[in-house]
Design a protein around this motif. Sequence first.
Motif, short mmCIF file in Angstrom:
data_model
loop_
_atom_site.label_atom_id
_atom_site.label_comp_id
_atom_site.label_asym_id
_atom_site.label_seq_id
_atom_site.Cartn_x
_atom_site.Cartn_y
_atom_site.Cartn_z
N THR A 195 9.31 -27.98 -38.88
CA THR A 195 8.58 -27.45 -37.87
C THR A 195 7.33 -28.63 -37.44
O THR A 195 6.53 -29.13 -38.50
N ARG A 196 7.23 -29.19 -36.36
CA ARG A 196 6.47 -30.14 -35.92
C ARG A 196 5.04 -29.16 -35.25
O ARG A 196 5.32 -28.56 -34.39
N ILE A 197 4.11 -29.40 -35.83
CA ILE A 197 2.75 -28.74 -35.00
C ILE A 197 1.80 -29.61 -34.64
O ILE A 197 1.47 -30.57 -35.10
N TYR A 198 1.49 -29.39 -33.11
CA TYR A 198 0.49 -30.26 -32.62
C TYR A 198 -0.60 -29.57 -32.08
O TYR A 198 -0.51 -28.41 -31.63
N GLY A 199 -1.84 -30.44 -32.20
CA GLY A 199 -2.94 -29.57 -31.87
C GLY A 199 -3.36 -30.34 -30.47
O GLY A 199 -2.96 -31.53 -30.26
N VAL A 200 -3.97 -29.62 -29.52
CA VAL A 200 -4.28 -30.15 -28.20
C VAL A 200 -5.71 -30.07 -28.07
O VAL A 200 -6.44 -28.94 -28.05
N GLU A 201 -6.42 -31.18 -27.51
CA GLU A 201 -7.84 -31.28 -27.14
C GLU A 201 -8.19 -31.97 -25.93
O GLU A 201 -7.33 -32.32 -25.51
N PRO A 202 -9.29 -31.28 -25.35
CA PRO A 202 -9.59 -32.05 -24.13
C PRO A 202 -10.09 -33.42 -24.15
O PRO A 202 -10.52 -33.87 -25.15
N GLU A 203 -9.82 -34.53 -23.19
CA GLU A 203 -10.05 -35.79 -23.50
C GLU A 203 -11.68 -35.92 -23.66
O GLU A 203 -12.02 -36.97 -24.19
N GLY A 204 -12.45 -35.05 -22.92
CA GLY A 204 -13.74 -35.27 -23.21
C GLY A 204 -14.31 -34.71 -24.46
O GLY A 204 -15.60 -34.57 -24.68
#
Length: 323
Positions: free
Chosen positions: A204-213
């Motif tokens: 399983t590939r797990i990705y985190g997502v953050e705001p650019e700022g």
Amino acid sequence: MGEASTDGVTLDLLREARETVRSSPLGVINTPMIPWHQTTLPLSVDCNIHIKLENMQRTGSFKIRGVANQFARRPKGGHFVTMSAGNYGKSFAYALKHYGSKGKVVMPETAPVSRSILIQSFGVEVERVPTSCLMNTVNRCVQVDNMTLLHSYDDLDLIAGHASLGMEVLEVMPEPDVVVVCCGGGGLLAGVAAAIKLSGCDKTRIYGVEPEGACTMYKSFIEKKPVGMDTNSIASGLAPPFAGTLPYELCQCYVEGIVLVSDEEIKVAVSTLYRSGLVVEPSGSAAFAAIVNNKIPELEGKNVVCILSGGNVSKDELSNFPD
């Protein structure tokens, strides 16, 4: 904070926390996970996506999971302090009221005032300070006022509680190819990733997502250590001043990568979800924004999970988003 190591995060520990969360008197919900094709949401890639609806969770976000496990392992009647932009503070205040404990939430001045008022309605003190002063204010409360810190993302009990979300995902989709999770300090991402990987989902590939700022975990991955920055994003819940130490270490072990979305992409995501009948706050919309803006690689034909992490957004706030 950070005293625990990744070695202490075992499948047995996460299973024990899952039972604690499931049986908590705070009433944590096993939230629905629905197929994307059962909604009117747009999708440009041919894959099988399920959406985990933590915006329907008690107190409006996933944070109650970690709070339930933290309070189960703390003495009753304590005097606690935390820092939060809103969602953790709301769950923290809800738990304080249930257990009859006292506490204070230190909030960044950038957090919506409506969230401060809501937390105060539980009888909990709120102190609003510049983001750069959050930890100094918390430390003062600990050292001068003899309060006990409950960290809002860099805490083993909290992360283990959040891992219950990952285990619920596997009950519906036992072998996901890709899981996409928002990331602020990293507590949710670390817990979900550890739960999925330690349960045997090696591929399983797990990705985190953050705001650019507010990309502290993204920068931490580059610098190979937890770092801080002056954060600024419409997704205030994803904008703590630094990445957590234990979350960073766990993410290094179990997370494929961190991707970034712009505030404009987050705003459009909130509006798109709302038009489809889902009330999701900016922070809770980040994973969705990453998927619809093609930030996650190689989704074609895959089984994918998108976590909508919270729905604490007021009518006034929603009026600021595009129709």
